[in-house]
Design a protein around this motif. Structure first.
Motif, PDB file in Angstrom:
ATOM      1  N   ILE A 150       0.849  -1.190   0.000  1.00 49.29           N
ATOM      2  CA  ILE A 150       0.000   0.000   0.000  1.00 49.29           C
ATOM      3  C   ILE A 150       0.882   1.237   0.000  1.00 49.29           C
ATOM      4  N   LEU A 151       0.454   2.231  -0.757  1.00 50.63           N
ATOM      5  CA  LEU A 151       1.113   3.534  -0.783  1.00 50.63           C
ATOM      6  C   LEU A 151       0.189   4.543  -0.125  1.00 50.63           C
ATOM      7  N   GLY A 152       0.686   5.162   0.955  1.00 49.42           N
ATOM      8  CA  GLY A 152      -0.080   6.208   1.612  1.00 49.42           C
ATOM      9  C   GLY A 152       0.560   7.567   1.391  1.00 49.42           C
ATOM     10  N   ILE A 153      -0.225   8.548   1.002  1.00 52.03           N
ATOM     11  CA  ILE A 153       0.234   9.928   0.870  1.00 52.03           C
ATOM     12  C   ILE A 153      -0.248  10.673   2.109  1.00 52.03           C
ATOM     13  N   GLU A 154       0.700  11.185   2.901  1.00 47.19           N
ATOM     14  CA  GLU A 154       0.338  11.808   4.165  1.00 47.19           C
ATOM     15  C   GLU A 154       1.078  13.133   4.349  1.00 47.19           C
ATOM     16  N   ALA A 155       0.471  14.011   5.119  1.00 44.95           N
ATOM     17  CA  ALA A 155       1.098  15.291   5.441  1.00 44.95           C
ATOM     18  C   ALA A 155       2.147  15.096   6.533  1.00 44.95           C
ATOM     19  N   LEU A 156       3.231  15.834   6.433  1.00 41.31           N
ATOM     20  CA  LEU A 156       4.278  15.777   7.455  1.00 41.31           C
ATOM     21  C   LEU A 156       3.815  16.492   8.721  1.00 41.31           C
TER      22      LEU A 156
ATOM     23  N   PRO B 280       2.001  10.377  10.336  1.00 45.82           N
ATOM     24  CA  PRO B 280       1.431   9.575  11.428  1.00 45.82           C
ATOM     25  C   PRO B 280       1.627   8.071  11.264  1.00 45.82           C
ATOM     26  N   SER B 281       1.378   7.535  10.071  1.00 42.96           N
ATOM     27  CA  SER B 281       1.544   6.086   9.911  1.00 42.96           C
ATOM     28  C   SER B 281       3.020   5.697   9.895  1.00 42.96           C
ATOM     29  N   GLU B 282       3.867   6.566   9.375  1.00 39.38           N
ATOM     30  CA  GLU B 282       5.305   6.299   9.422  1.00 39.38           C
ATOM     31  C   GLU B 282       5.751   6.101  10.868  1.00 39.38           C
TER      32      GLU B 282
ATOM     33  N   HIS C 176       5.250   3.548   2.025  1.00 43.09           N
ATOM     34  CA  HIS C 176       4.923   2.272   1.389  1.00 43.09           C
ATOM     35  C   HIS C 176       5.112   1.155   2.398  1.00 43.09           C
ATOM     36  N   GLU C 177       4.030   0.391   2.603  1.00 39.97           N
ATOM     37  CA  GLU C 177       4.047  -0.768   3.512  1.00 39.97           C
ATOM     38  C   GLU C 177       3.760  -2.011   2.688  1.00 39.97           C
ATOM     39  N   LYS C 178       4.674  -2.952   2.685  1.00 44.99           N
ATOM     40  CA  LYS C 178       4.634  -4.047   1.712  1.00 44.99           C
ATOM     41  C   LYS C 178       3.652  -5.163   2.043  1.00 44.99           C
ATOM     42  N   PHE C 179       3.224  -5.291   3.296  1.00 48.20           N
ATOM     43  CA  PHE C 179       2.391  -6.432   3.680  1.00 48.20           C
ATOM     44  C   PHE C 179       0.926  -6.241   3.299  1.00 48.20           C
ATOM     45  N   ALA C 180       0.529  -5.036   2.990  1.00 45.47           N
ATOM     46  CA  ALA C 180      -0.878  -4.724   2.734  1.00 45.47           C
ATOM     47  C   ALA C 180      -1.359  -5.336   1.424  1.00 45.47           C
ATOM     48  N   GLY C 181      -2.665  -5.275   1.240  1.00 45.22           N
ATOM     49  CA  GLY C 181      -3.217  -5.780  -0.008  1.00 45.22           C
ATOM     50  C   GLY C 181      -4.723  -5.732  -0.022  1.00 45.22           C
ATOM     51  N   ILE C 182      -5.302  -6.607  -0.833  1.00 48.73           N
ATOM     52  CA  ILE C 182      -6.743  -6.639  -1.061  1.00 48.73           C
ATOM     53  C   ILE C 182      -7.313  -7.903  -0.430  1.00 48.73           C
ATOM     54  N   LEU C 183      -8.297  -7.706   0.445  1.00 44.01           N
ATOM     55  CA  LEU C 183      -9.079  -8.825   0.969  1.00 44.01           C
ATOM     56  C   LEU C 183     -10.327  -8.958   0.098  1.00 44.01           C
TER      57      LEU C 183
ATOM     58  N   SER D 226      -4.293  10.845   2.585  1.00 48.47           N
ATOM     59  CA  SER D 226      -4.913  11.512   3.731  1.00 48.47           C
ATOM     60  C   SER D 226      -4.295  12.887   3.969  1.00 48.47           C
ATOM     61  N   SER D 227      -3.559  13.396   2.983  1.00 50.84           N
ATOM     62  CA  SER D 227      -2.871  14.675   3.176  1.00 50.84           C
ATOM     63  C   SER D 227      -3.842  15.842   3.298  1.00 50.84           C
ATOM     64  N   ASP D 228      -5.021  15.720   2.698  1.00 51.03           N
ATOM     65  CA  ASP D 228      -6.078  16.710   2.868  1.00 51.03           C
ATOM     66  C   ASP D 228      -7.099  16.110   3.821  1.00 51.03           C
ATOM     67  N   LYS D 229      -7.076  16.534   5.072  1.00 52.56           N
ATOM     68  CA  LYS D 229      -7.911  15.903   6.084  1.00 52.56           C
ATOM     69  C   LYS D 229      -9.400  16.072   5.800  1.00 52.56           C
ATOM     70  N   GLY D 230      -9.745  16.968   4.915  1.00 49.57           N
ATOM     71  CA  GLY D 230     -11.154  17.166   4.607  1.00 49.57           C
ATOM     72  C   GLY D 230     -11.698  16.183   3.593  1.00 49.57           C
ATOM     73  N   SER D 231     -10.832  15.506   2.844  1.00 49.06           N
ATOM     74  CA  SER D 231     -11.328  14.610   1.787  1.00 49.06           C
ATOM     75  C   SER D 231     -10.300  13.521   1.485  1.00 49.06           C
ATOM     76  N   MET D 232     -10.168  12.569   2.380  1.00 51.43           N
ATOM     77  CA  MET D 232      -9.272  11.439   2.157  1.00 51.43           C
ATOM     78  C   MET D 232      -9.850  10.538   1.070  1.00 51.43           C
ATOM     79  N   VAL D 233      -8.988  10.096   0.155  1.00 56.83           N
ATOM     80  CA  VAL D 233      -9.404   9.151  -0.873  1.00 56.83           C
ATOM     81  C   VAL D 233      -8.605   7.859  -0.722  1.00 56.83           C
ATOM     82  N   TYR D 234      -9.161   6.790  -1.265  1.00 59.76           N
ATOM     83  CA  TYR D 234      -8.457   5.502  -1.238  1.00 59.76           C
ATOM     84  C   TYR D 234      -8.780   4.744  -2.516  1.00 59.76           C
ATOM     85  N   GLY D 235      -7.914   3.794  -2.864  1.00 61.73           N
ATOM     86  CA  GLY D 235      -8.147   3.035  -4.083  1.00 61.73           C
ATOM     87  C   GLY D 235      -7.397   1.722  -4.083  1.00 61.73           C
ATOM     88  N   SER D 236      -7.683   0.918  -5.083  1.00 62.26           N
ATOM     89  CA  SER D 236      -6.993  -0.362  -5.232  1.00 62.26           C
ATOM     90  C   SER D 236      -6.816  -0.661  -6.713  1.00 62.26           C
ATOM     91  N   PRO D 237      -5.762  -1.402  -7.049  1.00 58.24           N
ATOM     92  CA  PRO D 237      -5.461  -1.656  -8.463  1.00 58.24           C
ATOM     93  C   PRO D 237      -6.554  -2.462  -9.146  1.00 58.24           C
TER      94      PRO D 237
END
Length: 330
Positions: free
Chosen positions: A88-94, A101-103, A138-145, A244-255
Motif C-alpha cells: 500500500i502507498l499512503g500519501i500523508e502530510a508531514l 502519522p503512519s510512518e 509504502h508498507e509491503k504487507f498490505a493488499g486486497i481482501l 490523507s494529506s487533505d484531512k477534509g477529503s481522504m481518498v483511497y483506491g486499489s489496483p
C-alpha cells in the motif's frame, strides 16, 4: 425454548467473524441476519477491502499483526485465496517532527516500511503528482481482501464448526436479564449472552433499552474508473492506495482487480447522512463522485474523468472513528 451459549445479531463481516470464533471454541450459538446472508444492504458487501498495517494509531498496527495471521489460518482451513498482497502507498502530510502519522506508528511497531519523498514518488509513480508538505509511505504487507468471498467463507466455516446461521429473520427486540431473550418476527430465543453487530441498525435495537450511542450513518459510493493504460494500474505495478494529506477529503483506491479494466478510487468519509438506514437508496450522492473526479484532475493522470461504475454502501462512524466494544449495563 432452547437456550444457547451465545447469539450474534448481524451477519456482516464483524458478526460472522465473532460467531465463527464462538463456534471454534465449542460454544453453542446462533447467528442472525435480517436479510440474505450475502446481502448488499449494509457495509460488508463488495469484491474487495484494503487490508493493511499502515494505520496512524499504533494499537491498530499491533492488532493487524494478529489479523493477518488469522486470515492466513482461515485461508488454510478453507483452501481458498482470500487475500492478495499488493503493498500500500499512503500519501500523508508531514507533522512537526518531519514524520507522517503512519510512518511513526509503523516504526514504533517495528513494521518494515519505505518512505518516499516527492521526487521518489514522481519517479516510481509518474501518474501521480503532488505539491505541499507530504511524503509517501509504502508498507509491503498490505493488499486486497476479497470481501464477499471472505464473508461467505467465514459463514461456511461457522456452520461447519457447529454454528447455526439464520438468514432472513429479523431481530426486533432484545430483553436483558440473567438470560438474554431475543425476539424475532417469528419466535423467541434465549442465550447466556448476546453480541450485537448490526452497524447502521444499532440504534433500532438499543433505543428500546434506553441506550443511545453517538453513531453517524452515511451513504457513500464506491467508484470505478477506466485507465488509459491498463498495465500501469494492475497489481504488481500499482499498489493499494490512500491519500490523507487533505484531512477534509481522504481518498483511497486499489489496483485493477474487481471489474476488468477498472481502477477503484473512492472518497473515504463524507457521503450523505442518514437518519434511517432503510432509506439508503432514496438519497443522491453526486457530490462525493464530483470530489473524487476533482481529485483525479488535480493529482492523477491516465484515468477517465467520469466513473464507469458507481455502487452504494453505508458506513457507521463514532466521533473518534474507533469501535464501540462494550457491555450492556444490565
Amino acid at each position: 425454548m432452547d437456550k444457547y451459549d451465545a447469539i450474534v445479531v448481524g451477519a456482516g463481516i464483524e458478526g460472522s467473524a465473532a460467531a465463527y470464533q464462538l463456534a471454534v471454541r465449542g460454544q453453542r450459538s446462533l447467528l442472525f441476519e435480517q436479510f440474505d446472508a450475502l446481502h448488499t444492504r449494509g457495509s460488508s458487501h463488495g469484491a474487495s477491502r484494503i487490508t493493511r498495517m499502515a494505520y496512524t494509531q499504533q494499537y491498530y498496527v499491533e492488532m493487524m499483526k494478529d489479523a493477518f495471521l488469522m486470515w492466513a489460518d482461515i485461508e488454510r482451513d478453507s483452501g481458498r485465496q482470500l487475500f492478495l498482497q499488493t503493498g500500500i502507498l499512503g500519501i500523508e502530510a508531514l507533522e512537526e517532527d518531519g514524520q507522517t502519522p503512519s510512518e511513526r506508528a509503523l516504526k514504533q511497531s517495528h513494521v518494515p516500511l519505505e518512505v518516499l519523498d516527492k521526487e521518489k514518488l514522481k519517479c516510481r509513480y509518474p501518474n501521480l503528482r503532488f505539491s505541499g508538505n507530504i511524503k509517501g509511505v509504502h508498507e509491503k504487507f498490505a493488499g486486497i481482501l476479497f470481501a464477499d468471498r471472505a464473508k461467505r467463507t467465514i459463514q461456511e466455516l461457522y456452520v461447519k464448526n457447529g454454528g447455526t446461521l439464520k438468514a432472513n429473520e429479523e431481530v426486533i427486540g432484545v430483553r436483558p436479564g440473567r438470560e438474554v431473550t431475543i425476539e424475532t418476527a417469528r419466535t423467541s430465543y434465549k442465550a447466556d449472552r448476546v453480541i450485537l453487530t448490526v452497524g447502521p441498525w444499532t440504534q433500532h435495537l438499543l433505543s428500546p433499552l434506553g441506550l443511545s450511542l453517538p453513531l453517524q450513518i452515511s451513504r457513500i459510493v464506491v467508484c470505478y474508473w477506466k485507465p488509459d493504460n491498463l498495465k500501469e494500474w494492475e497489481p504488481g505495478r500499482f499498489p493499494t492506495y490512500y491519500d490523507s494529506s487533505d484531512k477534509g477529503s481522504m481518498v483511497y483506491g486499489s489496483p485493477v482487480c474487481e471489474y476488468p479494466g477498472l481502477f477503484k478510487l473512492c472518497l473515504s468519509g463524507g457521503g450523505v447522512l442518514l437518519s434511517n438506514p432503510d432509506e439508503r437508496d432514496l438519497v443522491d450522492d453526486t457530490l462525493s463522485v464530483d470530489i473524487v473526479a476533482r481529485y483525479i484532475r488535480e493529482h492523477i493522470t491516465g484515468l477517465s474523468d467520469k466513473p464507469s461504475i458507481v455502487e452504494p454502501c453505508m458506513v457507521t462512524r463514532t466521533p473518534d472513528f474507533d469501535y464501540v466494544i462494550d457491555y450492556h449495563p444490565e
